[in-house]
Design an enzyme around this catalytic site. Structure first.
Site, PDB file in Angstrom:
ATOM      1  N   ARG A 242       0.858  -1.178   0.000  1.00  0.00           N
ATOM      2  CA  ARG A 242       0.000   0.000   0.000  1.00  0.00           C
ATOM      3  C   ARG A 242       0.897   1.231   0.000  1.00  0.00           C
ATOM      4  O   ARG A 242       1.955   1.239   0.643  1.00  0.00           O
ATOM      5  CB  ARG A 242      -0.905   0.038   1.246  1.00  0.00           C
ATOM      6  CG  ARG A 242      -2.117  -0.890   1.155  1.00  0.00           C
ATOM      7  CD  ARG A 242      -3.122  -0.435   0.095  1.00  0.00           C
ATOM      8  NE  ARG A 242      -4.300  -1.265   0.037  1.00  0.00           N
ATOM      9  CZ  ARG A 242      -4.489  -2.284  -0.821  1.00  0.00           C
ATOM     10  NH1 ARG A 242      -3.539  -2.594  -1.694  1.00  0.00           N
ATOM     11  NH2 ARG A 242      -5.616  -2.970  -0.814  1.00  0.00           N
ATOM     12  N   GLU A 271      -3.628   7.530  -4.307  1.00  0.00           N
ATOM     13  CA  GLU A 271      -4.057   7.032  -5.618  1.00  0.00           C
ATOM     14  C   GLU A 271      -5.448   7.541  -5.972  1.00  0.00           C
ATOM     15  O   GLU A 271      -6.315   7.585  -5.100  1.00  0.00           O
ATOM     16  CB  GLU A 271      -4.111   5.501  -5.595  1.00  0.00           C
ATOM     17  CG  GLU A 271      -2.772   4.858  -5.391  1.00  0.00           C
ATOM     18  CD  GLU A 271      -2.869   3.340  -5.357  1.00  0.00           C
ATOM     19  OE1 GLU A 271      -3.873   2.762  -5.812  1.00  0.00           O
ATOM     20  OE2 GLU A 271      -1.913   2.730  -4.862  1.00  0.00           O
ATOM     21  N   HIS A 289      -0.986   0.343  -9.958  1.00  0.00           N
ATOM     22  CA  HIS A 289      -1.677  -0.626  -9.102  1.00  0.00           C
ATOM     23  C   HIS A 289      -2.193  -1.828  -9.907  1.00  0.00           C
ATOM     24  O   HIS A 289      -3.406  -2.079  -9.971  1.00  0.00           O
ATOM     25  CB  HIS A 289      -2.824   0.046  -8.335  1.00  0.00           C
ATOM     26  CG  HIS A 289      -3.163  -0.659  -7.049  1.00  0.00           C
ATOM     27  ND1 HIS A 289      -3.631  -0.014  -5.935  1.00  0.00           N
ATOM     28  CD2 HIS A 289      -3.109  -1.975  -6.708  1.00  0.00           C
ATOM     29  CE1 HIS A 289      -3.852  -0.893  -4.966  1.00  0.00           C
ATOM     30  NE2 HIS A 289      -3.540  -2.097  -5.411  1.00  0.00           N
TER      31      HIS A 289
END
Ligand code: DGY
Length: 323
Positions: A242, A271, A289
């Site tokens: 993360r 993000e 991602h």
């Protein structure tokens, strides 16, 4: 018995949507955009279950509004740092996730980012696409050797172990790791991996450091100045966990002062907003991602979420209850 009313917040693979449509009164949001706070507040009173995912920012007020109505958040994804578990518990909402099915693909992309960064594949591709390649020469785009180097891993759960397997058995790497709890010796032995007491100890020995811990308040900025200062100079950092596990200010300082040799990143703090400073560094390989983004895995994640939902509304305990 009436079928549960279910909201799927983002577009899923067709086969999984079709399966869900057969067992639930399902609404598939279209367009495939993030839910707004207003969408969440409307959903709080309208559905028995929501099937959200990592990019859903669930507003704090949702949980109270959903209490007594929404019974299940069946998350599409293994990470659940976007869900307030305490608030869900207080509102009587069960939360499930999809562990296991994305382990291999996430470890694959971590290894891919490690190699791409070490061997300067991004820089090379940009040069080639820009028409600037002058041909083979002994000193062109010299990178770092991966085989036989030392890999440090932070978080030795399923994905950390899968990374260790690839690194050790595929690339002959020495593996050291840090994990919050003690890992059984037979698991360490199976991966030829050594557990160290602190992340700083791991960073000090590692040519590459790969992050595989969960996100959330407990790991926020875990990789900050202390870890960067302890690093072997020139270490390459890989993050498929993360974004907020890394303190981005400390990260840019470490790139500037040479402590950090480069980074292969799949996740970022805000993000999809990307700090523009990332784009300045040729030594960073940046992916949007994509850890679990393969056809097989995205379908498996969906089926896993649907299995959990089906079990819950059949009155059974779903396999992947988080709270
Ligand atoms: C997850 O499942 O948490 C991932 O980040 C999305 O693949």
């Amino acid at each position: 018995m009436a079928k549960p009313k279910v909201l799927v917040t983002r577009a899923w693979p067709d086969a999984v949507q079709n399966r869900l449509a057969g067992i639930a009164d399902a609404v598939f949001r279209n367009p495939d955009t993030p839910m707004t706070d207003a969408d969440f507040m409307a959903a709080a009173r309208s559905y028995d279950a929501l099937m959200p995912t990592v990019s859903d920012r669930i507003p704090a007020v949702f949980y109270e509004a959903a209490a007594g109505n929404v019974k299940l958040l069946a998350n599409y994804g293994v990470g659940y740092n976007h869900i307030d578990l305490d608030a869900a518990r207080s509102a009587g909402i069960t939360v499930t996730n999809t562990p296991g099915v994305l382990t291999d693909c996430t470890a694959d992309i971590a290894m891919g980012l490690l190699i791409a960064t070490a061997r300067r594949i991004g820089e090379g591709e940009r040069e080639l696409r820009g028409g600037d390649w002058k041909g083979w020469r002994p000193m062109h785009l010299i990178g770092r050797k991966v085989s036989g180097a030392t890999l440090g891993i932070v978080g030795f759960g399923r994905i950390g172990q899968a990374m260790a397997r690839r690194a050790h058995h595929g690339f002959g790497m020495k593996v050291v790791f840090h994990n919050r709890s003690r890992v059984a010796q037979d698991i360490c032995d199976a991966h030829a991996a050594t557990q160290l007491d602190s992340i700083e100890d791991v960073a000090a020995q590692s040519d590459f450091l790969s992050l595989h811990c969960p996100g959330g308040i407990e790991t926020r900025h875990l990789i900050g100045t202390r870890v960067f200062d302890a690093m072997k100079p020139g270490c390459i950092l890989v993050n498929t966990a993360r974004g907020d596990v890394i303190d981005e200010e400390a990260f840019f300082n470490a790139l500037d002062n040479g402590r950090l040799g480069g980074a292969g990143l799949d996740v970022y703090q805000n993000e999809p907003g990307l700090d523009p400073r990332f784009l300045r560094y040729e030594r960073c390989v940046l992916a949007p991602h994509l850890g679990s983004a393969t056809d097989a895995t995205r379908a498996a994640m969906g089926h896993c979420a649907v299995d959990n939902l089906e079990a819950f509304f059949a009155g059974d305990t779903p396999a992947d209850v988080v709270t």
